[in-house]
Design a protein around this motif. Structure first.
Motif, PDB file in Angstrom:
ATOM      1  N   GLU A  42     -10.065 -19.047  34.191  1.00  0.00           N
ATOM      2  CA  GLU A  42     -11.372 -19.660  34.376  1.00  0.00           C
ATOM      3  C   GLU A  42     -12.376 -18.538  34.637  1.00  0.00           C
ATOM      4  OE1 GLU A  42     -11.261 -22.675  37.396  1.00  0.00           O
ATOM      5  OE2 GLU A  42      -9.402 -23.494  36.585  1.00  0.00           O
ATOM      6  N   ARG A  43     -13.486 -18.537  33.907  1.00  0.00           N
ATOM      7  CA  ARG A  43     -14.506 -17.484  34.004  1.00  0.00           C
ATOM      8  C   ARG A  43     -14.993 -17.301  35.439  1.00  0.00           C
ATOM      9  NH1 ARG A  43     -17.625 -14.089  34.888  1.00  0.00           N
ATOM     10  NH2 ARG A  43     -19.400 -13.387  33.684  1.00  0.00           N
ATOM     11  N   ALA A  44     -15.178 -18.389  36.162  1.00  0.00           N
ATOM     12  CA  ALA A  44     -15.664 -18.319  37.540  1.00  0.00           C
ATOM     13  C   ALA A  44     -14.679 -17.595  38.460  1.00  0.00           C
ATOM     14  CB  ALA A  44     -15.936 -19.722  38.068  1.00  0.00           C
ATOM     15  N   GLY A  45     -13.419 -17.490  38.052  1.00  0.00           N
ATOM     16  CA  GLY A  45     -12.408 -16.825  38.863  1.00  0.00           C
ATOM     17  C   GLY A  45     -12.330 -15.326  38.643  1.00  0.00           C
ATOM     18  N   LEU A  46     -13.130 -14.782  37.723  1.00  0.00           N
ATOM     19  CA  LEU A  46     -13.137 -13.338  37.480  1.00  0.00           C
ATOM     20  C   LEU A  46     -14.147 -12.663  38.404  1.00  0.00           C
ATOM     21  CD1 LEU A  46     -13.035 -13.272  33.574  1.00  0.00           C
ATOM     22  CD2 LEU A  46     -11.174 -12.725  35.141  1.00  0.00           C
ATOM     23  N   ALA A  47     -13.705 -11.649  39.127  1.00  0.00           N
ATOM     24  CA  ALA A  47     -14.563 -10.941  40.072  1.00  0.00           C
ATOM     25  C   ALA A  47     -15.315  -9.799  39.381  1.00  0.00           C
ATOM     26  CB  ALA A  47     -13.716 -10.370  41.204  1.00  0.00           C
ATOM     27  N   GLU A  48     -16.418  -9.382  39.976  1.00  0.00           N
ATOM     28  CA  GLU A  48     -17.198  -8.247  39.472  1.00  0.00           C
ATOM     29  C   GLU A  48     -16.284  -7.028  39.326  1.00  0.00           C
ATOM     30  OE1 GLU A  48     -20.235  -5.946  38.089  1.00  0.00           O
ATOM     31  OE2 GLU A  48     -20.339  -8.091  38.445  1.00  0.00           O
ATOM     32  N   GLY A  49     -16.332  -6.389  38.171  1.00  0.00           N
ATOM     33  CA  GLY A  49     -15.523  -5.206  37.906  1.00  0.00           C
ATOM     34  C   GLY A  49     -14.116  -5.497  37.419  1.00  0.00           C
ATOM     35  N   LEU A  69      -9.658  -7.800  32.025  1.00  0.00           N
ATOM     36  CA  LEU A  69      -8.594  -8.659  31.526  1.00  0.00           C
ATOM     37  C   LEU A  69      -8.248  -8.190  30.119  1.00  0.00           C
ATOM     38  CD1 LEU A  69      -6.864 -11.193  32.091  1.00  0.00           C
ATOM     39  CD2 LEU A  69      -8.691 -12.527  31.038  1.00  0.00           C
ATOM     40  N   LYS A  70      -7.044  -7.691  29.960  1.00  0.00           N
ATOM     41  CA  LYS A  70      -6.598  -7.155  28.679  1.00  0.00           C
ATOM     42  C   LYS A  70      -6.106  -8.282  27.775  1.00  0.00           C
ATOM     43  CE  LYS A  70      -3.714  -3.325  27.145  1.00  0.00           C
ATOM     44  NZ  LYS A  70      -2.696  -2.365  27.547  1.00  0.00           N
ATOM     45  N   GLY A  71      -6.489  -8.233  26.493  1.00  0.00           N
ATOM     46  CA  GLY A  71      -6.046  -9.237  25.535  1.00  0.00           C
ATOM     47  C   GLY A  71      -4.599  -9.037  25.147  1.00  0.00           C
ATOM     48  N   PRO A  72      -3.945 -10.094  24.717  1.00  0.00           N
ATOM     49  CA  PRO A  72      -4.510 -11.382  24.367  1.00  0.00           C
ATOM     50  C   PRO A  72      -4.722 -12.263  25.603  1.00  0.00           C
ATOM     51  CG  PRO A  72      -2.177 -11.399  23.848  1.00  0.00           C
ATOM     52  CD  PRO A  72      -2.520 -10.015  24.334  1.00  0.00           C
ATOM     53  N   ALA A  73      -5.898 -12.894  25.639  1.00  0.00           N
ATOM     54  CA  ALA A  73      -6.250 -13.775  26.748  1.00  0.00           C
ATOM     55  C   ALA A  73      -7.295 -14.777  26.278  1.00  0.00           C
ATOM     56  CB  ALA A  73      -6.793 -12.967  27.923  1.00  0.00           C
ATOM     57  N   VAL A  74      -7.450 -15.837  27.054  1.00  0.00           N
ATOM     58  CA  VAL A  74      -8.480 -16.842  26.792  1.00  0.00           C
ATOM     59  C   VAL A  74      -9.243 -17.040  28.097  1.00  0.00           C
ATOM     60  CG1 VAL A  74      -8.942 -19.249  26.182  1.00  0.00           C
ATOM     61  CG2 VAL A  74      -7.125 -17.996  25.000  1.00  0.00           C
ATOM     62  N   ILE A  75     -10.577 -16.950  28.032  1.00  0.00           N
ATOM     63  CA  ILE A  75     -11.431 -17.159  29.201  1.00  0.00           C
ATOM     64  C   ILE A  75     -12.220 -18.443  28.964  1.00  0.00           C
ATOM     65  CG2 ILE A  75     -13.274 -16.209  30.628  1.00  0.00           C
ATOM     66  CD1 ILE A  75     -12.393 -13.411  29.525  1.00  0.00           C
ATOM     67  N   THR A  76     -12.084 -19.395  29.877  1.00  0.00           N
ATOM     68  CA  THR A  76     -12.765 -20.679  29.715  1.00  0.00           C
ATOM     69  C   THR A  76     -13.902 -20.793  30.722  1.00  0.00           C
ATOM     70  OG1 THR A  76     -11.283 -21.822  31.233  1.00  0.00           O
ATOM     71  CG2 THR A  76     -10.652 -21.810  28.924  1.00  0.00           C
ATOM     72  N   GLU A  77     -14.963 -21.499  30.336  1.00  0.00           N
ATOM     73  CA  GLU A  77     -16.061 -21.815  31.239  1.00  0.00           C
ATOM     74  C   GLU A  77     -16.757 -23.062  30.743  1.00  0.00           C
ATOM     75  OE1 GLU A  77     -19.330 -18.914  31.283  1.00  0.00           O
ATOM     76  OE2 GLU A  77     -18.415 -18.000  29.541  1.00  0.00           O
ATOM     77  N   TYR A  78     -17.694 -23.582  31.513  1.00  0.00           N
ATOM     78  CA  TYR A  78     -18.332 -24.858  31.190  1.00  0.00           C
ATOM     79  C   TYR A  78     -19.023 -24.852  29.828  1.00  0.00           C
ATOM     80  CZ  TYR A  78     -22.857 -22.822  32.255  1.00  0.00           C
ATOM     81  OH  TYR A  78     -23.975 -22.039  32.232  1.00  0.00           O
ATOM     82  N   TRP A  89      -8.128  -5.600  22.718  1.00  0.00           N
ATOM     83  CA  TRP A  89      -9.471  -5.720  23.274  1.00  0.00           C
ATOM     84  C   TRP A  89      -9.356  -6.003  24.763  1.00  0.00           C
ATOM     85  CZ3 TRP A  89     -14.136  -5.585  20.389  1.00  0.00           C
ATOM     86  CH2 TRP A  89     -13.961  -5.417  19.016  1.00  0.00           C
ATOM     87  N   THR A  90     -10.422  -5.698  25.514  1.00  0.00           N
ATOM     88  CA  THR A  90     -10.454  -5.933  26.953  1.00  0.00           C
ATOM     89  C   THR A  90     -11.763  -6.605  27.331  1.00  0.00           C
ATOM     90  OG1 THR A  90      -9.088  -3.979  27.373  1.00  0.00           O
ATOM     91  CG2 THR A  90     -10.359  -4.817  29.225  1.00  0.00           C
ATOM     92  N   ALA A  91     -11.685  -7.605  28.193  1.00  0.00           N
ATOM     93  CA  ALA A  91     -12.880  -8.248  28.747  1.00  0.00           C
ATOM     94  C   ALA A  91     -13.076  -7.685  30.147  1.00  0.00           C
ATOM     95  CB  ALA A  91     -12.691  -9.753  28.814  1.00  0.00           C
ATOM     96  N   LYS A  92     -14.345  -7.358  30.484  1.00  0.00           N
ATOM     97  CA  LYS A  92     -14.654  -6.819  31.804  1.00  0.00           C
ATOM     98  C   LYS A  92     -15.927  -7.472  32.317  1.00  0.00           C
ATOM     99  CE  LYS A  92     -15.353  -2.586  34.395  1.00  0.00           C
ATOM    100  NZ  LYS A  92     -15.353  -1.135  34.371  1.00  0.00           N
ATOM    101  N   VAL A  93     -15.916  -7.809  33.603  1.00  0.00           N
ATOM    102  CA  VAL A  93     -17.104  -8.383  34.227  1.00  0.00           C
ATOM    103  C   VAL A  93     -17.948  -7.232  34.764  1.00  0.00           C
ATOM    104  CG1 VAL A  93     -17.987  -9.916  36.013  1.00  0.00           C
ATOM    105  CG2 VAL A  93     -15.824 -10.449  34.874  1.00  0.00           C
ATOM    106  N   ARG A 112     -13.225  -2.887  22.653  1.00  0.00           N
ATOM    107  CA  ARG A 112     -11.964  -2.561  21.989  1.00  0.00           C
ATOM    108  C   ARG A 112     -11.314  -1.340  22.639  1.00  0.00           C
ATOM    109  NH1 ARG A 112     -11.387  -2.858  15.754  1.00  0.00           N
ATOM    110  NH2 ARG A 112      -9.554  -4.110  16.032  1.00  0.00           N
ATOM    111  N   GLY A 113     -10.015  -1.461  22.897  1.00  0.00           N
ATOM    112  CA  GLY A 113      -9.217  -0.326  23.309  1.00  0.00           C
ATOM    113  C   GLY A 113      -9.339   0.123  24.749  1.00  0.00           C
ATOM    114  N   LEU A 114      -9.945  -0.640  25.644  1.00  0.00           N
ATOM    115  CA  LEU A 114     -10.013  -0.239  27.059  1.00  0.00           C
ATOM    116  C   LEU A 114      -8.754  -0.656  27.778  1.00  0.00           C
ATOM    117  CD1 LEU A 114     -13.667  -1.176  28.016  1.00  0.00           C
ATOM    118  CD2 LEU A 114     -12.758   1.053  27.434  1.00  0.00           C
ATOM    119  N   ARG A 115      -8.523  -0.063  28.924  1.00  0.00           N
ATOM    120  CA  ARG A 115      -7.368  -0.415  29.756  1.00  0.00           C
ATOM    121  C   ARG A 115      -7.793  -1.257  30.907  1.00  0.00           C
ATOM    122  NH1 ARG A 115      -3.247   4.430  29.543  1.00  0.00           N
ATOM    123  NH2 ARG A 115      -3.671   5.020  27.457  1.00  0.00           N
TER     124      ARG A 115
END
Length: 88
Positions: free
Chosen positions: A43-50, A53-62, A72-76, A85-88
């Motif tokens: 859940e997007r609201a559960g991700l803290a600043e900084g 989340l390394k893929g494969p992943a799914v981030i859900t929000e309203y 790929w990597t998602a970062k707040v 792409r390509g971050l750890r």
């Protein structure tokens, strides 16, 4: 701000066989074009600043769902969700 993204369209879907993990996260299997992969669903609201989340992943929000593909990597950062792409 306007954003336009172009690239190969990759079909995906979440399966019914999900496994509960913790803190609004669970595991699921999705098809990402090259076969089924197990992913973390967050859940997007559960991700803290900084937090990253390394893929494969799914981030859900309203208002939508973000699929983070393998490699790929998602970062707040400053409240925004950055996909790189390509971050750890």
């Amino acid at each position: 701000l306007r954003l336009e993204a172009r690239g190969e369209e990759v079909p995906w879907r979440v399966s019914a066989d999900e496994e509960k993990v913790e803190n609004g996260r669970h595991r699921a299997k999705i098809d990402v074009g090259d076969g089924r992969q197990e992913v973390t669903v967050v859940e997007r609201a559960g991700l803290a600043e900084g937090e990253s989340l390394k893929g494969p992943a799914v981030i859900t929000e309203y208002s939508g769902t973000t699929v983070v593909l393998p490699g790929w990597t998602a970062k707040v950062k400053m409240g925004h969700l950055l996909i790189e792409r390509g971050l750890r």
